[in-house]
Structures are given as structure tokens and as C-alpha cells.
Enzyme design. Structure first.
Site, PDB file in Angstrom:
ATOM      1  N   LYS A  17       0.852  -1.205   0.000  1.00  0.00           N
ATOM      2  CA  LYS A  17       0.000   0.000   0.000  1.00  0.00           C
ATOM      3  C   LYS A  17       0.874   1.236   0.000  1.00  0.00           C
ATOM      4  O   LYS A  17       2.032   1.226   0.446  1.00  0.00           O
ATOM      5  CB  LYS A  17      -0.944   0.026   1.202  1.00  0.00           C
ATOM      6  CG  LYS A  17      -0.284   0.091   2.594  1.00  0.00           C
ATOM      7  CD  LYS A  17       0.122   1.465   3.068  1.00  0.00           C
ATOM      8  CE  LYS A  17       0.856   1.399   4.405  1.00  0.00           C
ATOM      9  NZ  LYS A  17       1.603   2.609   4.743  1.00  0.00           N
ATOM     10  N   PRO A  61       9.078  -3.989  -0.092  1.00  0.00           N
ATOM     11  CA  PRO A  61      10.242  -3.602   0.718  1.00  0.00           C
ATOM     12  C   PRO A  61      10.015  -3.885   2.206  1.00  0.00           C
ATOM     13  O   PRO A  61       8.908  -3.705   2.714  1.00  0.00           O
ATOM     14  CB  PRO A  61      10.362  -2.090   0.475  1.00  0.00           C
ATOM     15  CG  PRO A  61       9.682  -1.847  -0.824  1.00  0.00           C
ATOM     16  CD  PRO A  61       8.594  -2.877  -0.935  1.00  0.00           C
ATOM     17  N   VAL A  62      11.074  -4.339   2.888  1.00  0.00           N
ATOM     18  CA  VAL A  62      10.990  -4.673   4.314  1.00  0.00           C
ATOM     19  C   VAL A  62      11.172  -3.386   5.121  1.00  0.00           C
ATOM     20  O   VAL A  62      12.101  -2.610   4.862  1.00  0.00           O
ATOM     21  CB  VAL A  62      12.084  -5.701   4.680  1.00  0.00           C
ATOM     22  CG1 VAL A  62      12.012  -6.055   6.163  1.00  0.00           C
ATOM     23  CG2 VAL A  62      11.946  -6.952   3.813  1.00  0.00           C
ATOM     24  N   GLY A 114       7.594   1.191   4.814  1.00  0.00           N
ATOM     25  CA  GLY A 114       6.441   2.101   4.803  1.00  0.00           C
ATOM     26  C   GLY A 114       5.389   1.700   3.791  1.00  0.00           C
ATOM     27  O   GLY A 114       4.539   2.500   3.413  1.00  0.00           O
ATOM     28  N   MET A 115       5.448   0.421   3.336  1.00  0.00           N
ATOM     29  CA  MET A 115       4.464  -0.056   2.356  1.00  0.00           C
ATOM     30  C   MET A 115       3.643  -1.221   2.901  1.00  0.00           C
ATOM     31  O   MET A 115       3.004  -1.956   2.148  1.00  0.00           O
ATOM     32  CB  MET A 115       5.161  -0.446   1.051  1.00  0.00           C
ATOM     33  CG  MET A 115       5.866   0.748   0.393  1.00  0.00           C
ATOM     34  SD  MET A 115       6.343   0.420  -1.297  1.00  0.00           S
ATOM     35  CE  MET A 115       4.747   0.550  -2.137  1.00  0.00           C
ATOM     36  N   GLY A 133       4.918  -6.193   6.236  1.00  0.00           N
ATOM     37  CA  GLY A 133       4.643  -7.137   7.327  1.00  0.00           C
ATOM     38  C   GLY A 133       3.143  -7.338   7.505  1.00  0.00           C
ATOM     39  O   GLY A 133       2.670  -8.465   7.701  1.00  0.00           O
ATOM     40  N   SER A 134       2.391  -6.251   7.402  1.00  0.00           N
ATOM     41  CA  SER A 134       0.931  -6.335   7.525  1.00  0.00           C
ATOM     42  C   SER A 134       0.351  -7.152   6.378  1.00  0.00           C
ATOM     43  O   SER A 134      -0.592  -7.936   6.566  1.00  0.00           O
ATOM     44  CB  SER A 134       0.314  -4.942   7.500  1.00  0.00           C
ATOM     45  OG  SER A 134       0.833  -4.152   8.535  1.00  0.00           O
ATOM     46  N   ASP A 169      -2.540  -1.703   9.904  1.00  0.00           N
ATOM     47  CA  ASP A 169      -2.630  -1.745   8.438  1.00  0.00           C
ATOM     48  C   ASP A 169      -3.111  -3.103   7.907  1.00  0.00           C
ATOM     49  O   ASP A 169      -3.331  -3.239   6.699  1.00  0.00           O
ATOM     50  CB  ASP A 169      -1.254  -1.458   7.805  1.00  0.00           C
ATOM     51  CG  ASP A 169      -0.829  -0.007   7.978  1.00  0.00           C
ATOM     52  OD1 ASP A 169      -1.703   0.837   8.283  1.00  0.00           O
ATOM     53  OD2 ASP A 169       0.368   0.271   7.806  1.00  0.00           O
TER      54      ASP A 169
HETATM   55  O1  C5P Z   1      -0.579  -1.118  14.582  1.00  0.00           O
HETATM   56  P1  C5P Z   1       0.862  -1.323  14.259  1.00  0.00           P
HETATM   57  O2  C5P Z   1       1.490  -2.377  15.125  1.00  0.00           O
HETATM   58  O3  C5P Z   1       1.142  -1.534  12.813  1.00  0.00           O
HETATM   59  O4  C5P Z   1       1.572   0.059  14.620  1.00  0.00           O
HETATM   60  C1  C5P Z   1       2.978   0.162  14.712  1.00  0.00           C
HETATM   61  C2  C5P Z   1       3.320   1.385  15.521  1.00  0.00           C
HETATM   62  O5  C5P Z   1       2.960   2.576  14.797  1.00  0.00           O
HETATM   63  C3  C5P Z   1       2.595   1.506  16.840  1.00  0.00           C
HETATM   64  O6  C5P Z   1       3.302   0.817  17.857  1.00  0.00           O
HETATM   65  C4  C5P Z   1       2.617   3.008  17.083  1.00  0.00           C
HETATM   66  O7  C5P Z   1       3.876   3.422  17.574  1.00  0.00           O
HETATM   67  C5  C5P Z   1       2.481   3.569  15.682  1.00  0.00           C
HETATM   68  N1  C5P Z   1       1.088   3.918  15.314  1.00  0.00           N
HETATM   69  C6  C5P Z   1       0.483   5.009  15.932  1.00  0.00           C
HETATM   70  N2  C5P Z   1      -0.795   5.328  15.593  1.00  0.00           N
HETATM   71  C7  C5P Z   1      -1.468   4.629  14.642  1.00  0.00           C
HETATM   72  C8  C5P Z   1      -0.858   3.517  14.011  1.00  0.00           C
HETATM   73  C9  C5P Z   1       0.429   3.190  14.365  1.00  0.00           C
HETATM   74  O8  C5P Z   1       1.083   5.675  16.780  1.00  0.00           O
HETATM   75  N3  C5P Z   1      -2.705   4.990  14.336  1.00  0.00           N
END
Ligand code: C5P
Length: 318
Positions: free
Chosen positions: A11, A101-102, A105-106, A109-110, A143
């Protein structure tokens, strides 16, 4: 082969508006997600335990040595979560063929977590509603629901509450990858630090009308102008070299240029496939990207692309 293979897209956030920090530590946000044709594939095979392997997809330049193969892998966590929900043992061999890409920002992992949910649900014959799958995804990461959802969508809350957005036509993208990833929590923390230093109080985020209109009209030029990412100043502070990457793409005629999500991948919107090829060549020749890959959007979310002979009848025959 006996198993199920699921293909899942990367994404890019066309708009990422980051609001105030919530009590749970997450930020209230508004994201316009856009799924692009850069795909990982996750294959789930029967096994006597839980195993994860990973390899680069053919011709993909991805840092697979950065992918955890233990319980920290989001696809493994997805398998465990689904198994617990179904009351079965989490016995599956997951193989990830990686092109996203690892830590780029895309949502790589999600994406793998979303694909693992779909593949394991198929393997374990779970009859889940789409809403159940999205809920499981939200438990795994902000994500993950969008990786299941695909297309173009507005996400609110942590980004997990999704509404589809109409996007006409096809948009042409170039993604400039960087050496080394960026940690998403570190980028959010830097965003908070910068805002505090500047005395900025973030507003409750709202969708850009100009962006939604550009998507509905399939107007790439207007979309390029409307792209925005509140995390970009933080990503640039942590990785100042990305400024040169963005500037090189803009100078080469990109309709829009921005850091993808928490970075460090940079996204460039092109006028056409041919223009995307030119942009990609310029970025690599200028030495401002590790690699430059072309993709189009939007594309569907995680979907089964191959199944084992014994399950084909159930999944593909009328
Ligand atoms: O939800 P996820 O584990 O992908 O989020 C990774 C990190 O990104 C969270 O631990 C948090 O630091 C940050 N995040 C956030 N607010 C969001 C989504 C992600 O602060 N709405």
C-alpha cells in the site's frame, strides 16, 4: 504441492493525516490507503509445527535478512491468532515470497499477516465472515485490515476502520527503495517530538476533498498535487537523504512525490507507464534510490491464487 498460496499487495498512503495521541498510545488518524501491484505471496502448507521461511521474489531486491522468522513474524502471529480462534493447533509451514520492501512504509509485514490469515483459513477450512477476518486483522496491526480490503479506502481510528473510496482508471507509480528500513514507532515518536518543539497541536484529521475528487475523476495530475503525508517531516528528519530522492523525482517530472507511510520508500506518481519507466531510470541513475520499482493502483486485497489439488474443487468449482 499441497497447500494454498495467497497474493497480497503493498500500500501507499495517498493522504496520511495524523491526529492527537490517544490514551492507548496510538494516534487518531485518517489514511487514504491505495493498494498497488507490488505483491508478496504467502504459501501455507500442512506441517507438524509452526514454521516460517522467506525468500526474495524473482528479481525483487528486498532485504529478506531483516525479516524475522520467529514469533516476531507477523504472519506467524496471524497463524497463531487464527488457530486460537478456531481452537486448532497452529501447525502450518508458511513460506513468504517477498517483493514488498521490508520496513519500507508499504505495509509489507501487515500484508504477510493478511495473506497468512487468508491462507490458513483456507488450509484449516475455517468458514469466516469477511468482518471476522477484518477484526482478526485489526488485532494484529493497524494496516492489516487494509491489506485484506485492497482497492482504495479511507481508514480512520488507528487506520483499521475502513470505507471503500471510488477510484477511476489506473494510476502509475514508481517506488524508490532505500538501504535500511525505518521503525514505524520511531517515526511516530519523531512526529510527536517535532510537533511539541514547534508548539503544534494536531487537529482531528479529515479527508481532503481535492484528493477524493481527483480519485473519483481518475485525474492523475490533480491527485499528484493533493498527495500529503504528515509523517514525512519526521521521516526526513530521521533520514535527511530522502529529500534528495524526492527532489530528483520532482525534477524529473513526477506529478507528485511523497514518503510512503513511515518511509523510507518514496512514492512518485507518473503520467503513464512509459513516464514511470523514465522516472525509475532517472532515480537509479542519480544514485538516490537503492532500486526503483514500477507498480499500478489500485488492485484488490489479499486473494487466493493457487490451491492444492485436493482443495481446488471446493474453492474454484461452482
Ligand atoms: O498497529 P501497528 O502495530 O502496525 O503500529 C505500529 C506502531 O505505529 C505503533 O506501535 C505506534 O507506535 C504507531 N502507530 C500510531 N498510531 C497509529 C498507528 C500506528 O502511533 N494509528
Amino acid at each position: 504441492m499441497t497447500g494454498t498460496t495467497v497474493r497480497v499487495p503493498a500500500k501507499v498512503n495517498l493522504q496520511l493525516a495524523v491526529g492527537p495521541v490517544r490514551d492507548d498510545g496510538y494516534h487518531d488518524l485518517l489514511s487514504v490507503f491505495h493498494a498497488v501491484s507490488l505483491f508478496d505471496e504467502v504459501t501455507a502448507l500442512p506441517a507438524d509445527g509452526l514454521r516460517v521461511t522467506c525468500a526474495a521474489a524473482p528479481s525483487a531486491q528486498v532485504a529478506i535478512d531483516q525479516v524475522p522468522l520467529d514469533d516476531g513474524n507477523l504472519a506467524a502471529r496471524a497463524a497463531r491468532l487464527l488457530a486460537a480462534r478456531l481452537g486448532v493447533a497452529p501447525h502450518v509451514a508458511l513460506h513468504i515470497s517477498k517483493a514488498i520492501p521490508v520496513a519500507g512504509g508499504m505495509a509489507g509485514g501487515s500484508a504477510d499477516a493478511a495473506a497468512a490469515l487468508v491462507a490458513c483459513a483456507e488450509l484449516w477450512d475455517a468458514r469466516l465472515e469477511r468482518a471476522d477476518l477484518l477484526d482478526l486483522g485489526a488485532d494484529l496491526g493497524s494496516d492489516v485490515p487494509f491489506s485484506l480490503f485492497g482497492g482504495t479506502a479511507v481508514g480512520v481510528g488507528r487506520g483499521e476502520r475502513l470505507t471503500a473510496v471510488p477510484a477511476a482508471g489506473t494510476f502509475h507509480w514508481v517506488f524508490a527503495t532505500a538501504d535500511g528500513g525505518l521503525s514505524t514507532p520511531a517515526v511516530y515518536a519523531e512526529c510527536d517530538r517535532l510537533r511539541a518543539a514547534l508548539g503544534e497541536r494536531p487537529a482531528v484529521p479529515a479527508a481532503s476533498d481535492a484528493l477524493l475528487a481527483a480519485l473519483a475523476a481518475g485525474d492523475a495530475r490533480a491527485l499528484g498535487t493533493a498527495l500529503s503525508n504528515d509523517l514525512q517531516p519526521a521521516a526526513l528528519m530521521l533520514r535527511p537523504a530522502l529529500r534528495r530522492t524526492l527532489d530528483a523525482g520532482t525534477a524529473a517530472g513526477a506529478l507528485g512525490a511523497l514518503v510512503s507511510g513511515s518511509g523510507p520508500t518514496c512514492a512518485f506518481l507518473a503520467e503513464s507507464d512509459g513516464h514511470a519507466a523514465e522516472l525509475a531510470a532517472v532515480l537509479v541513475q542519480a544514485g538516490v534510490a537503492r532500486a526503483a520499482v514500477r507498480a499500478t493502483g489500485d488492485v484488490p486485497g489479499a486473494e487466493v491464487v493457487r490451491t492444492a489439488p485436493q482443495t481446488v474443487g471446493r474453492t474454484t468449482l461452482p
